[in-house]
Enzyme design. Structure first.
Site, PDB file in Angstrom:
ATOM      1  N   SER A  18       0.854  -1.199   0.000  1.00 21.63           N
ATOM      2  CA  SER A  18       0.000   0.000   0.000  1.00 21.63           C
ATOM      3  C   SER A  18       0.884   1.241   0.000  1.00 21.63           C
ATOM      4  CB  SER A  18      -0.883   0.027   1.242  1.00 21.63           C
ATOM      5  OG  SER A  18      -1.417   1.340   1.420  1.00 21.63           O
ATOM      6  N   HIS A  43      -1.309  -1.429  -4.210  1.00 21.91           N
ATOM      7  CA  HIS A  43      -2.582  -1.061  -3.575  1.00 21.91           C
ATOM      8  C   HIS A  43      -2.586   0.450  -3.380  1.00 21.91           C
ATOM      9  CE1 HIS A  43      -6.082  -1.985  -0.985  1.00 21.91           C
ATOM     10  NE2 HIS A  43      -5.633  -1.030  -0.200  1.00 21.91           N
ATOM     11  N   ASP A  45      -4.696   3.578  -2.028  1.00 24.28           N
ATOM     12  CA  ASP A  45      -5.830   3.949  -1.166  1.00 24.28           C
ATOM     13  C   ASP A  45      -6.324   5.350  -1.501  1.00 24.28           C
ATOM     14  OD1 ASP A  45      -4.009   2.248   1.270  1.00 24.28           O
ATOM     15  OD2 ASP A  45      -6.029   1.661   0.634  1.00 24.28           O
ATOM     16  N   MET A  47      -8.892   8.251  -0.611  1.00 25.70           N
ATOM     17  CA  MET A  47      -9.713   8.668   0.529  1.00 25.70           C
ATOM     18  C   MET A  47     -10.239  10.091   0.300  1.00 25.70           C
ATOM     19  SD  MET A  47      -7.326   7.336   3.668  1.00 25.70           S
ATOM     20  CE  MET A  47      -6.574   5.713   3.649  1.00 25.70           C
ATOM     21  N   HIS A  76      -8.312   1.132  -3.963  1.00 25.94           N
ATOM     22  CA  HIS A  76      -9.225   0.885  -2.828  1.00 25.94           C
ATOM     23  C   HIS A  76      -9.918   2.215  -2.565  1.00 25.94           C
ATOM     24  CE1 HIS A  76      -9.547  -0.078   1.781  1.00 25.94           C
ATOM     25  NE2 HIS A  76     -10.728   0.005   1.193  1.00 25.94           N
ATOM     26  N   MET A  78     -12.017   4.522  -0.700  1.00 27.20           N
ATOM     27  CA  MET A  78     -12.657   4.822   0.582  1.00 27.20           C
ATOM     28  C   MET A  78     -13.298   6.204   0.440  1.00 27.20           C
ATOM     29  SD  MET A  78      -9.670   3.253   2.976  1.00 27.20           S
ATOM     30  CE  MET A  78      -8.521   3.353   1.604  1.00 27.20           C
ATOM     31  N   MET A 147     -11.400  -5.582   5.703  1.00 29.87           N
ATOM     32  CA  MET A 147     -10.576  -4.614   6.427  1.00 29.87           C
ATOM     33  C   MET A 147     -10.187  -5.214   7.773  1.00 29.87           C
ATOM     34  SD  MET A 147      -9.984  -2.018   4.571  1.00 29.87           S
ATOM     35  CE  MET A 147      -9.133  -1.062   5.815  1.00 29.87           C
ATOM     36  N   ASP A 185      -6.501  -6.260   4.640  1.00 31.70           N
ATOM     37  CA  ASP A 185      -5.957  -4.923   4.440  1.00 31.70           C
ATOM     38  C   ASP A 185      -5.928  -4.157   5.764  1.00 31.70           C
ATOM     39  OD1 ASP A 185      -7.002  -2.002   2.474  1.00 31.70           O
ATOM     40  OD2 ASP A 185      -5.151  -2.511   3.530  1.00 31.70           O
TER      41      ASP A 185
HETATM   42  C1  DX5 Z   1      -6.149   2.002   5.389  1.00 28.06           C
HETATM   43  C2  DX5 Z   1      -5.805   1.420   4.023  1.00 28.06           C
HETATM   44  C3  DX5 Z   1      -4.764   0.338   4.088  1.00 28.06           C
HETATM   45  C4  DX5 Z   1      -3.466   0.790   4.765  1.00 28.06           C
HETATM   46  C5  DX5 Z   1      -2.569  -0.397   5.014  1.00 28.06           C
HETATM   47  O1  DX5 Z   1      -7.416   2.608   5.342  1.00 28.06           O
HETATM   48  O2  DX5 Z   1      -6.923   0.882   3.378  1.00 28.06           O
HETATM   49  O3  DX5 Z   1      -4.489  -0.113   2.761  1.00 28.06           O
HETATM   50  O4  DX5 Z   1      -2.805   1.703   3.921  1.00 28.06           O
HETATM   51  O5  DX5 Z   1      -1.389   0.073   5.565  1.00 28.06           O
HETATM   52  P1  DX5 Z   1      -0.746  -0.652   6.854  1.00 28.06           P
HETATM   53  O6  DX5 Z   1      -0.196  -1.952   6.343  1.00 28.06           O
HETATM   54  O7  DX5 Z   1       0.339   0.299   7.291  1.00 28.06           O
HETATM   55  O8  DX5 Z   1      -1.834  -0.848   7.843  1.00 28.06           O
HETATM   56 ZN    ZN Z   2      -6.487  -0.167   1.503  1.00 24.43          ZN
END
Ligand code: DX5
Ligand code: ZN
Length: 232
Positions: A18, A43, A45, A47, A76, A78, A147, A185
């Site tokens: 990620s 990956h 993220d 947001m 991903h 969010m 999650m 994740d």
């Molecule tokens: C959090 C993300 C994850 C996060 C994982 O909302 O969806 O993908 O970045 O990172 P670590 O491995 O540091 O928890």
């Molecule tokens: Zn994620």
């Protein structure tokens, strides 16, 4: 529209670093530094500060990452109203788009729309969402994301109870005779990677354990994969 021809190898354990845990001022370097580490996808993220209390990447960053790596980009989302943004993210170069059950009242339709865009479709559930909420869409998605932390920030501890949900989703995928990937994740590291696989996950997202590794991202990726596969 990019034509994603990405077909993950079934049965293998895949690592999806990620980039949330990478240095945002040097994302291209961070992605290149993964080379040789065994990462099978990136990956990303996304947001919006509404669905989760944090902001990260938009389509321009995805487009820039697309230019920097051949690895599949698994987004991903969010964000609220994810269905409004599928085309722009697909056009930016996404190979996979995962949306959250909690903000997708027409999840089945949204997953179909993602597949129509030639992207792999994923459905994600938060720690407080029961696994059975995915039962009726597993056949419509290529990936089920469980999650293992509360979404919004990296660097948290994996919530052990969430692994029971991974087991439930894995059982349901097998009961329905599907090839849907099961992904974990959040908080995945060398100490719990094997437990995630034993619970039924075949895709491990890991940010902090990879990009925070003293030996660099490739060493971090190798360490998490070795822990996940028992060094196989
Ligand atoms: C959090 C993300 C994850 C996060 C994982 O909302 O969806 O993908 O970045 O990172 P670590 O491995 O540091 O928890
Ligand atoms: Zn994620």
């Amino acid at each position: 529209m990019p034509r994603s021809t990405w077909t993950p190898c079934p049965g293998a354990i895949h690592l999806a670093p990620s980039v949330l845990a990478a240095d945002f001022g040097h994302l291209a370097d961070a992605v290149r530094a993964l080379e040789g580490g065994g990462a099978e996808r990136i990956h990303v993220d996304v947001m919006d500060g509404v669905f989760v209390p944090n902001f990260t990447f938009g389509t321009d960053t995805v487009r820039s990452l697309r230019r920097e790596t051949e690895l599949p980009l698994e987004l991903h989302l969010m964000i609220v109203d994810p269905e409004r943004h599928l085309v722009t993210f697909a056009r930016a170069g996404a190979d996979g788009i995962t949306v959250h059950y909690e903000v997708s009242p027409h999840l089945h339709r949204t997953l179909g729309a993602i597949r129509e865009l030639n992207c792999r479709a994923g459905a994600a559930i938060n720690p407080s969402t029961a696994a059975h909420h995915l039962d009726d869409v597993l056949e419509a998605c290529d990936l089920a994301l469980v999650m293992t932390i509360d979404p919004g920030f990296g660097g948290q501890e994996l919530i052990p109870r969430t692994l029971h949900k991974v087991e439930q989703v894995r059982r349901e995928v097998e009961r329905q005779g599907l090839a849907t990937e099961v992904e974990v994740d959040g908080g995945v590291d060398t100490a719990n990677a094997r437990a995630c696989v034993e619970a039924g996950a075949t895709v491990l997202v890991s940010g902090t354990a990879v990009f925070g590794h003293p030996g660099g991202p490739a060493a971090g990726a190798r360490a998490v994969l070795a822990a996940a596969t028992g060094g196989d």
